[in-house]
Design an enzyme around this catalytic site. Structure first.
Site, mmCIF file in Angstrom:
data_model
loop_
_atom_site.group_PDB
_atom_site.id
_atom_site.type_symbol
_atom_site.label_atom_id
_atom_site.label_comp_id
_atom_site.label_asym_id
_atom_site.label_seq_id
_atom_site.Cartn_x
_atom_site.Cartn_y
_atom_site.Cartn_z
ATOM 1 N N LYS A 32 -0.419 -17.328 -5.142
ATOM 2 C CA LYS A 32 0.177 -16.614 -3.995
ATOM 3 C C LYS A 32 1.691 -16.473 -4.167
ATOM 4 O O LYS A 32 2.278 -17.147 -5.023
ATOM 5 C CB LYS A 32 -0.153 -17.358 -2.702
ATOM 6 C CG LYS A 32 0.465 -18.743 -2.618
ATOM 7 C CD LYS A 32 -0.089 -19.511 -1.421
ATOM 8 C CE LYS A 32 0.333 -20.955 -1.460
ATOM 9 N NZ LYS A 32 1.203 -21.387 -0.419
ATOM 10 N N TYR A 249 34.906 -17.404 -2.467
ATOM 11 C CA TYR A 249 35.182 -17.346 -1.027
ATOM 12 C C TYR A 249 35.441 -18.730 -0.432
ATOM 13 O O TYR A 249 34.669 -19.655 -0.658
ATOM 14 C CB TYR A 249 33.988 -16.731 -0.279
ATOM 15 C CG TYR A 249 33.652 -15.330 -0.712
ATOM 16 C CD1 TYR A 249 34.598 -14.314 -0.689
ATOM 17 C CD2 TYR A 249 32.369 -15.013 -1.127
ATOM 18 C CE1 TYR A 249 34.273 -13.021 -1.085
ATOM 19 C CE2 TYR A 249 32.029 -13.728 -1.515
ATOM 20 C CZ TYR A 249 32.991 -12.740 -1.499
ATOM 21 O OH TYR A 249 32.677 -11.473 -1.880
HETATM 22 C C1 LIG Z 1 -3.899 -24.036 1.492
HETATM 23 C C2 LIG Z 1 -3.078 -24.310 0.267
HETATM 24 N N1 LIG Z 1 -3.669 -24.889 -0.782
HETATM 25 C C3 LIG Z 1 -2.987 -25.156 -1.903
HETATM 26 C C4 LIG Z 1 -1.641 -24.852 -2.016
HETATM 27 C C5 LIG Z 1 -0.914 -25.204 -3.284
HETATM 28 O O1 LIG Z 1 -0.008 -26.239 -3.052
HETATM 29 P P1 LIG Z 1 0.797 -26.919 -4.254
HETATM 30 O O2 LIG Z 1 1.741 -25.862 -4.742
HETATM 31 O O3 LIG Z 1 1.492 -28.059 -3.623
HETATM 32 O O4 LIG Z 1 -0.193 -27.295 -5.287
HETATM 33 C C6 LIG Z 1 -0.989 -24.270 -0.940
HETATM 34 C C7 LIG Z 1 0.447 -23.962 -1.033
HETATM 35 O O5 LIG Z 1 1.236 -24.059 -0.133
HETATM 36 C C8 LIG Z 1 -1.736 -23.972 0.225
HETATM 37 O O6 LIG Z 1 -1.142 -23.401 1.307
#
Ligand SMILES: Cc1ncc(COP(=O)(O)O)c(C=O)c1O
Length: 356
Positions: A32, A249
């Site tokens: 994602k 800045y």
């Molecule tokens: C529902 C869910 N599962 C798994 C993950 C993966 O998490 P990580 O990057 O800590 O492995 C996430 C990421 O936020 C998530 O929202």
């Protein structure tokens, strides 16, 4: 002028390392948010070729983008919008994480679904008390429930185990009501590493897939993973300045001796955190401090009397094994976590993919 180097060979070797560490549980590769800034389509394509078990995303649009890119691996998404076209999920063979009664009532009967339960995180998912109603709808609509998932808060060991107790009790409730669950998944990177008993049938790994440490308070040990991303830019200007020269800045930094300032064209537009203080970058074989405020397009390095030139490569973060600063160190300099650093990185920096 600026580049994010993404090593797709490392993505695949990291994935295989997770498979061997967490097996026999399946490993979902979480891609994602543009694969945590690494480039979702390229990362997912490499993993698809490497035989990934499942790809995980939040939004349905991300899942559909994977299918449109020709990716055949199983894909799951779990953060649905009321307006999402769930029929398209069926057409594109996408597994849906279902979290609300409205979703349960509207999801097409033939969709492959996993029930998401809130075991304590206080975010998405059904509350355990909703399970009797959930069961009634599943039975009335004869839904195709394949899995049960939840997400840990990573607050403390005791609280994680308390969430597991809730997870197990929801599973038992569903089984007792005749809802067969094939795939239970609770742990993300941190949980999968810390708690072998929470790996169940699948773990969902994001950050560790990218070779980064899910823990803020301890090192990542015992897993053969390596950082996938490095961020670099080329020195755009280099000049000698006197003692007392203010930098950027607000003059948050003034030189305490005559020195050499290197201008690096990588600003907060590229995701370099504006509030970062005390970060270091690598030029040649040496580390130098980032000084003064990060600006939109650039930051400044105090390079002392080093023998460097305009056009030299500056490694902003990469791999500590190459003596480069890490995403974790940059995150620490800005009071945040490596997740945020890599996910926000981009702007005008090109992603260059080293093929697997
Ligand atoms: C529902 C869910 N599962 C798994 C993950 C993966 O998490 P990580 O990057 O800590 O492995 C996430 C990421 O936020 C998530 O929202």
């Amino acid at each position: 002028m600026r580049e994010l180097r993404i090593d797709l060979g490392r993505i695949c070797s990291n994935y295989l390392a997770l498979k061997s560490a967490f097996g026999p549980a399946k490993v979902m590769a979480v891609v994602k948010a543009n694969a945590y800034g690494h480039g979702m389509i390229e990362v997912a394509t490499a993993l698809d070729k490497a035989g990934v078990d499942v790809l995980g995303v939040a939004d349905l649009d991300e899942a559909i983008a994977l299918r449109l890119a020709g990716i055949d691996a199983p894909v799951m998404c779990w953060l649905l919008d009321q307006k999402d076209d769930l029929q398209s999920a069926v057409q594109q063979n996408i597994i849906l994480g279902i979290s609300t009664i409205q979703q349960l009532e509207s999801v097409p009967r033939e969709a492959a679904i996993h029930l998401k339960v809130d075991t304590g995180l206080g975010r998405n998912g059904f509350m355990p008390g909703q399970i009797p109603d959930v069961v009634k709808i599943i039975q009335a609509r004869q839904l195709n429930v394949q899995g049960l998932l939840s997400h840990l808060a990573n607050t403390s060991e005791a609280e994680d185990f308390a969430q597991q107790v809730v997870f197990d009790s929801v599973y038992s409730m569903l089984e007792a009501a005749g809802v067969k669950i094939e795939i239970r998944h609770l742990a993300a990177s941190a949980g999968a590493i810390s708690y072998p008993g929470m790996r169940y049938d699948m773990v969902r790994c994001g950050i560790v897939l990218y070779g980064l440490n899910p823990f803020e308070d301890r090192a990542l040990e015992g897993l053969a993973v390596k950082p996938v991303m490095s961020a670099m830019a080329k020195i755009a200007n280099l000049k000698l300045v006197p003692v007392g020269q203010g930098v950027s800045y607000g003059y948050r930094y003034k030189t305490d001796k005559p020195t050499q300032l290197a201008l690096v064209p990588f600003g907060y537009a590229e995701g370099m955190p504006r509030i970062s203080q005390g970060a270091r970058v690598k030029i040649g074989q040496e580390l130098f401090p980032v000084v003064g405020r990060i600006a939109m397009d650039q930051f400044v390095v105090d390079a002392g009397d080093a023998e460097i030139s305009i056009g030299d490569e500056v490694i902003i973060f990469g791999d500590s094994a190459r003596n480069e600063p890490t995403a974790e160190q940059l995150a620490e300099s800005a009071g945040t976590v490596n997740y945020e650093v890599v996910t926000r990185i981009g702007g005008r920096a090109n992603r260059v993919f080293l093929q697997a």
